[in-house]
Design an enzyme around this catalytic site. Sequence first.
Site, PDB file in Angstrom:
ATOM      1  N   LYS A 110      61.649  54.015  34.219  1.00  0.00           N
ATOM      2  CA  LYS A 110      60.201  54.251  34.056  1.00  0.00           C
ATOM      3  C   LYS A 110      59.689  55.248  35.099  1.00  0.00           C
ATOM      4  CE  LYS A 110      59.315  49.821  34.510  1.00  0.00           C
ATOM      5  NZ  LYS A 110      60.697  49.314  34.721  1.00  0.00           N
ATOM      6  N   ARG A 146      52.636  43.822  32.655  1.00  0.00           N
ATOM      7  CA  ARG A 146      53.885  43.083  32.827  1.00  0.00           C
ATOM      8  C   ARG A 146      53.762  41.661  32.304  1.00  0.00           C
ATOM      9  NH1 ARG A 146      56.099  46.341  37.409  1.00  0.00           N
ATOM     10  NH2 ARG A 146      58.252  45.734  37.770  1.00  0.00           N
ATOM     11  N   ARG A 192      69.648  52.705  43.811  1.00  0.00           N
ATOM     12  CA  ARG A 192      68.406  53.507  43.888  1.00  0.00           C
ATOM     13  C   ARG A 192      68.007  53.799  45.335  1.00  0.00           C
ATOM     14  NH1 ARG A 192      63.248  51.638  40.559  1.00  0.00           N
ATOM     15  NH2 ARG A 192      63.532  49.652  41.652  1.00  0.00           N
ATOM     16  N   ARG A 235      64.750  50.055  48.623  1.00  0.00           N
ATOM     17  CA  ARG A 235      63.705  49.027  48.582  1.00  0.00           C
ATOM     18  C   ARG A 235      64.299  47.652  48.892  1.00  0.00           C
ATOM     19  NH1 ARG A 235      60.710  50.214  42.900  1.00  0.00           N
ATOM     20  NH2 ARG A 235      60.696  47.933  42.924  1.00  0.00           N
ATOM     21  N   ARG A 257      64.297  39.257  39.537  1.00  0.00           N
ATOM     22  CA  ARG A 257      63.392  40.186  38.844  1.00  0.00           C
ATOM     23  C   ARG A 257      63.765  40.312  37.366  1.00  0.00           C
ATOM     24  NH1 ARG A 257      64.091  45.348  42.196  1.00  0.00           N
ATOM     25  NH2 ARG A 257      62.600  46.282  40.765  1.00  0.00           N
TER      26      ARG A 257
HETATM   27  P1  ADP Z   1      62.339  51.777  36.934  1.00  0.00           P
HETATM   28  O1  ADP Z   1      61.114  52.552  37.404  1.00  0.00           O
HETATM   29  O2  ADP Z   1      62.313  51.524  35.446  1.00  0.00           O
HETATM   30  O3  ADP Z   1      62.584  50.533  37.722  1.00  0.00           O
HETATM   31  P2  ADP Z   1      63.781  54.066  38.025  1.00  0.00           P
HETATM   32  O4  ADP Z   1      63.180  55.201  37.294  1.00  0.00           O
HETATM   33  O5  ADP Z   1      63.362  53.861  39.448  1.00  0.00           O
HETATM   34  O6  ADP Z   1      63.611  52.693  37.183  1.00  0.00           O
HETATM   35  O7  ADP Z   1      65.373  54.243  37.964  1.00  0.00           O
HETATM   36  C1  ADP Z   1      66.240  53.342  38.661  1.00  0.00           C
HETATM   37  C2  ADP Z   1      67.410  54.121  39.251  1.00  0.00           C
HETATM   38  O8  ADP Z   1      68.220  54.614  38.201  1.00  0.00           O
HETATM   39  C3  ADP Z   1      67.001  55.332  40.093  1.00  0.00           C
HETATM   40  O9  ADP Z   1      67.903  55.426  41.184  1.00  0.00           O
HETATM   41  C4  ADP Z   1      67.180  56.519  39.146  1.00  0.00           C
HETATM   42  O10 ADP Z   1      67.550  57.694  39.866  1.00  0.00           O
HETATM   43  C5  ADP Z   1      68.326  56.042  38.254  1.00  0.00           C
HETATM   44  N1  ADP Z   1      68.180  56.494  36.862  1.00  0.00           N
HETATM   45  C6  ADP Z   1      67.066  56.494  36.106  1.00  0.00           C
HETATM   46  N2  ADP Z   1      67.326  56.960  34.864  1.00  0.00           N
HETATM   47  C7  ADP Z   1      68.658  57.231  34.844  1.00  0.00           C
HETATM   48  C8  ADP Z   1      69.549  57.722  33.852  1.00  0.00           C
HETATM   49  N3  ADP Z   1      69.104  58.023  32.617  1.00  0.00           N
HETATM   50  N4  ADP Z   1      70.825  57.873  34.186  1.00  0.00           N
HETATM   51  C9  ADP Z   1      71.280  57.564  35.413  1.00  0.00           C
HETATM   52  N5  ADP Z   1      70.486  57.096  36.396  1.00  0.00           N
HETATM   53  C10 ADP Z   1      69.197  56.924  36.125  1.00  0.00           C
HETATM   54  P1  AMP Z   2      58.135  48.195  40.370  1.00  0.00           P
HETATM   55  O1  AMP Z   2      57.935  49.264  41.388  1.00  0.00           O
HETATM   56  O2  AMP Z   2      57.460  48.485  39.065  1.00  0.00           O
HETATM   57  O3  AMP Z   2      59.584  47.812  40.205  1.00  0.00           O
HETATM   58  O4  AMP Z   2      57.382  46.895  40.922  1.00  0.00           O
HETATM   59  C1  AMP Z   2      57.804  46.277  42.130  1.00  0.00           C
HETATM   60  C2  AMP Z   2      57.177  44.890  42.215  1.00  0.00           C
HETATM   61  O5  AMP Z   2      55.748  44.981  42.295  1.00  0.00           O
HETATM   62  C3  AMP Z   2      57.433  43.949  41.041  1.00  0.00           C
HETATM   63  O6  AMP Z   2      58.696  43.290  41.116  1.00  0.00           O
HETATM   64  C4  AMP Z   2      56.260  42.975  41.165  1.00  0.00           C
HETATM   65  O7  AMP Z   2      56.484  42.028  42.201  1.00  0.00           O
HETATM   66  C5  AMP Z   2      55.120  43.899  41.605  1.00  0.00           C
HETATM   67  N1  AMP Z   2      54.396  44.438  40.441  1.00  0.00           N
HETATM   68  C6  AMP Z   2      54.343  45.747  40.036  1.00  0.00           C
HETATM   69  N2  AMP Z   2      53.597  45.868  38.939  1.00  0.00           N
HETATM   70  C7  AMP Z   2      53.169  44.608  38.620  1.00  0.00           C
HETATM   71  C8  AMP Z   2      52.389  44.067  37.582  1.00  0.00           C
HETATM   72  N3  AMP Z   2      51.890  44.841  36.594  1.00  0.00           N
HETATM   73  N4  AMP Z   2      52.161  42.733  37.568  1.00  0.00           N
HETATM   74  C9  AMP Z   2      52.653  41.933  38.532  1.00  0.00           C
HETATM   75  N5  AMP Z   2      53.410  42.379  39.540  1.00  0.00           N
HETATM   76  C10 AMP Z   2      53.677  43.702  39.595  1.00  0.00           C
END
Ligand code: ADP
Ligand code: AMP
Length: 237
Positions: free
Chosen positions: A34, A109, A145, A178, A189
């Site tokens: 995302k 969420r 990540r 993180r 999660r």
């Molecule tokens: P989300 O926001 O859904 O939690 P992220 O966009 O932060 O996920 O992606 C999680 C990890 O996976 C990051 O380290 C990112 O660089 C990697 N990543 C995201 N999309 C891809 C993909 N299509 N192929 C390989 N790695 C990816």
């Molecule tokens: P993310 O960066 O989207 O992976 O979010 C990190 C953390 O923030 C999540 O695991 C939740 O603890 C909190 N969080 C983010 N967005 C929401 C949401 N819409 N509702 C509740 N908790 C959230």
Amino acid sequence: MLGMMIAGETFASSRSVVEKPIVVILMGPPGAGKGTHAKPLGEQLGIPHISTGDLFRENIQNQTSLGQTAKSYINAGRLVPDAVVLDMLFARIDQPDCNQGYILDGFPRTVAQAEALDPRLKNSRVIAVNLNVPDPLLVERITGRLACKECGKLYHKKYSAPASQGQCDLCQGTLFQRDDDKEEILKKRLEVYRAQTEPLIEYYGKKDVLREINAADSPDSVFHLVLDQIAEPVARG
Ligand code: ADP
Ligand code: AMP
């Protein structure tokens, strides 16, 4: 930015026909991509990218009381209570830069969050894009990540490593992992995602705004699939 070509016409020209703000809801479990896609997508469409997770992390870094409340939930792998999230999110989407639309990453969420958002979407074109990735790949993505402390750019130890270890290619900021990306918290999660967030697939499916994407491929090819899904209904107007 608004002049990008999608489905054979420019986004700007198709938007002038539609005359509605566009709201893209990026959905999917942790690690689905995302954040990776929301930022460039926002830049292409000329609308802001709003990540509730990023907003919480900013508040934690700035040691606000909102940040203090959120931190205990985030580090336990749980969701922050709906009321707290909704106040923060609504304050953000009420800003004037959201008048032409916005991209949501990590919100809603829960079904309660989606229901609270609904009245705000009445005059917008809504597209909920669900990024599908098998669980083992999610774990690999999340545990690898890295993010830049300064500009937030995302990296992956294996899939998109920085040129210089521990340092951002764009701003030379320090890269960090993180706390909630550690494997034991990630397990929680993913459980929370299945129980509380996955029902939103059906929620938006029933509203006929859901687009399913196979997001297991490379970031570039997934990004193009996302663009295709957004272009399609906009271009049809
Ligand atoms: P989300 O926001 O859904 O939690 P992220 O966009 O932060 O996920 O992606 C999680 C990890 O996976 C990051 O380290 C990112 O660089 C990697 N990543 C995201 N999309 C891809 C993909 N299509 N192929 C390989 N790695 C990816
Ligand atoms: P993310 O960066 O989207 O992976 O979010 C990190 C953390 O923030 C999540 O695991 C939740 O603890 C909190 N969080 C983010 N967005 C929401 C949401 N819409 N509702 C509740 N908790 C959230």
